[in-house]
Design a protein around this motif. Sequence first.
Motif, PDB file in Angstrom:
ATOM      1  N   THR A 189      17.857  22.541  24.104  1.00 15.46           N
ATOM      2  CA  THR A 189      19.143  22.989  24.663  1.00 15.46           C
ATOM      3  C   THR A 189      20.026  23.570  23.566  1.00 15.46           C
ATOM      4  O   THR A 189      20.693  24.605  23.764  1.00 15.46           O
ATOM      5  CB  THR A 189      19.865  21.801  25.334  1.00 15.46           C
ATOM      6  N   TYR A 190      20.026  22.942  22.406  1.00 16.54           N
ATOM      7  CA  TYR A 190      20.814  23.442  21.266  1.00 16.54           C
ATOM      8  C   TYR A 190      20.290  24.791  20.797  1.00 16.54           C
ATOM      9  O   TYR A 190      21.068  25.693  20.456  1.00 16.54           O
ATOM     10  CB  TYR A 190      20.755  22.410  20.141  1.00 16.54           C
ATOM     11  N   ALA A 191      18.947  24.944  20.811  1.00 19.15           N
ATOM     12  CA  ALA A 191      18.357  26.235  20.398  1.00 19.15           C
ATOM     13  C   ALA A 191      18.757  27.351  21.352  1.00 19.15           C
ATOM     14  O   ALA A 191      18.895  28.517  20.937  1.00 19.15           O
ATOM     15  CB  ALA A 191      16.831  26.112  20.334  1.00 19.15           C
ATOM     16  N   ALA A 192      18.960  27.005  22.630  1.00 14.95           N
ATOM     17  CA  ALA A 192      19.368  28.021  23.606  1.00 14.95           C
ATOM     18  C   ALA A 192      20.833  28.390  23.439  1.00 14.95           C
ATOM     19  O   ALA A 192      21.240  29.511  23.779  1.00 14.95           O
ATOM     20  CB  ALA A 192      19.107  27.503  25.019  1.00 14.95           C
ATOM     21  N   ALA A 208      22.400  16.472  19.144  1.00 16.37           N
ATOM     22  CA  ALA A 208      21.049  16.492  18.550  1.00 16.37           C
ATOM     23  C   ALA A 208      20.956  15.484  17.408  1.00 16.37           C
ATOM     24  O   ALA A 208      19.961  14.762  17.274  1.00 16.37           O
ATOM     25  CB  ALA A 208      20.701  17.896  18.069  1.00 16.37           C
ATOM     26  N   ILE A 209      22.002  15.439  16.578  1.00 16.34           N
ATOM     27  CA  ILE A 209      22.010  14.481  15.471  1.00 16.34           C
ATOM     28  C   ILE A 209      22.054  13.055  16.004  1.00 16.34           C
ATOM     29  O   ILE A 209      21.363  12.159  15.504  1.00 16.34           O
ATOM     30  CB  ILE A 209      23.211  14.745  14.537  1.00 16.34           C
ATOM     31  N   ALA A 210      22.839  12.834  17.067  1.00 15.80           N
ATOM     32  CA  ALA A 210      22.931  11.496  17.658  1.00 15.80           C
ATOM     33  C   ALA A 210      21.577  11.044  18.197  1.00 15.80           C
ATOM     34  O   ALA A 210      21.172   9.880  18.025  1.00 15.80           O
ATOM     35  CB  ALA A 210      23.973  11.483  18.764  1.00 15.80           C
ATOM     36  N   ASP A 211      20.843  11.980  18.829  1.00 12.80           N
ATOM     37  CA  ASP A 211      19.510  11.641  19.340  1.00 12.80           C
ATOM     38  C   ASP A 211      18.549  11.341  18.190  1.00 12.80           C
ATOM     39  O   ASP A 211      17.699  10.450  18.297  1.00 12.80           O
ATOM     40  CB  ASP A 211      18.961  12.780  20.188  1.00 12.80           C
ATOM     41  N   ALA A 212      18.688  12.086  17.100  1.00 17.87           N
ATOM     42  CA  ALA A 212      17.836  11.845  15.935  1.00 17.87           C
ATOM     43  C   ALA A 212      18.121  10.471  15.335  1.00 17.87           C
ATOM     44  O   ALA A 212      17.199   9.754  14.918  1.00 17.87           O
ATOM     45  CB  ALA A 212      18.052  12.941  14.891  1.00 17.87           C
ATOM     46  N   VAL A 213      19.395  10.082  15.305  1.00 17.13           N
ATOM     47  CA  VAL A 213      19.762   8.741  14.817  1.00 17.13           C
ATOM     48  C   VAL A 213      19.132   7.673  15.706  1.00 17.13           C
ATOM     49  O   VAL A 213      18.622   6.653  15.218  1.00 17.13           O
ATOM     50  CB  VAL A 213      21.301   8.582  14.781  1.00 17.13           C
ATOM     51  N   THR A 214      19.145   7.919  17.025  1.00 14.46           N
ATOM     52  CA  THR A 214      18.533   6.970  17.965  1.00 14.46           C
ATOM     53  C   THR A 214      17.040   6.839  17.710  1.00 14.46           C
ATOM     54  O   THR A 214      16.479   5.737  17.758  1.00 14.46           O
ATOM     55  CB  THR A 214      18.782   7.419  19.419  1.00 14.46           C
TER      56      THR A 214
END
Length: 487
Positions: A113-116, A127-133
């Motif tokens: 979604t971020y790439a779009a 995206a960073i929050a998901d990576a932390v998760t």
Amino acid sequence: MSLTSALNTAQTSLSNYATQTSTISRNISNASDPNYSRRDAILTNSLIGSQGVSIQRAQDSALFVQSVTYMSVSSAQETLLGGLTDLKSIMGGNDYETSPSVLIATMRDTLATYAAKPGEATLSQMAIADAVTVANGLKDASNSVQTVRYESDKEIGRQVDQLNELLARFETNNNKVISGTGAGKDVSAELDERESLIKQISSIIGVTQVSRSGNDMALYTSDGVTLFETIARPVEFQTSSGFSATLQGNKIYVDGVPLASGSGASTTGQGSLQSLLQIRDDYAPQMQTQLDEIARALVVSFAETDQSAIPTLPDMPGLFTWAGGTVPAGATVVPGIASTLTVNAALVQSLGGNPELLRDGGINGAAYSSNPTGATGYSSLLDSYVQSLDAPIAFDAAAGISTNASILGFAADSIGWLELNRSDANSSSVSREAALFRTTEALSNITGVSLDEEMSILLELEQSYKASARLISAVDEMLQALLAVAR
């Protein structure tokens, strides 16, 4: 028959009936005790023709040995299933909602979604929050796996202490059986206790029984190591203060010989100790290796490369980094990497980082930037990250699953590996428990107490008692008549 002989016969009969009645009463009072074997009071004739009562203990040695074996394998299977269930709970239970597979898939969707919409600052933070998760999920899972190993190790220590205590009690009991047998005493109670101890020992470690002269018995493990022969042999184990991906647990020594762990989901182990070793030394470390391989693959897939015309700088960790601070080379597991996996602080806004570096690159400096102008429409780097999560890469064969798969595919295979083993262990547990139940039931039918049968025998004895009482009464009347004539 003289009156004196008749009176003696009646008195002997009453004494025998009392012994038989006492035996039946003891049977009835112990009807609910699974470790009690029925006693039968059998009338016997001596060489001179007198009657007596012999107490015989109901038993079936072959069926008892079989029941002990099934008890041992059932205990091992149940213990293994419990350990695999604990490992499954680390991943979130039936839906595996906290598994790396689910967390990484969520992160990939956010990255797509971020790439779009690469100009959306909110998406970069998501995206960073998901990576932390993802990083925290792998770290927590790794720590929980080591906790399972630690708890298994503590349980081994507890059961080894219990086993030594049971063997000491077995030695005392066996000596009582031998001395009682030699003295011609009834040792039924001691034999009940000895069989009870064997059952308890077999649930901890596989037992082979060898009967010897004088009602003596020796015990060996299922692998042939001596547990008891005249005296109890020591079972030794030293618990560990903690576990990590690089720390191995201590061995269990039976009479100086190391005890092997079980193998396979339908475990070859007998007794809970071998299955506890299997969880601590096989399944949990295997799961740890899979977590470490997922973490290593994430570091590699999100690594930054030198963007200079002539690259001279080494690849560096990008979105994900770890305590080693490098990008692992080759398809070789890095033990413990999952337990130190974190998101690069340069991307975390709360730590003063810039989340948009995920889009542009340059986490490790300008030389690594793919979008030096900071164009908000730039999405090539984000697209490459999304594709890398679905692209096949090499994994270490030590993980025991795929050696060539995408990160998402490997994480899904890890769940499949765990669920397959847990499912097989559950099926084996059900079948072995059923076999134990059938064998125990068959043994109980032979050695257990039937209240209906005991009450029926008691009624028969009551009638026999009445007949003897009437005989004594008749003899008494005759003696009274004789005494009256003599006067």
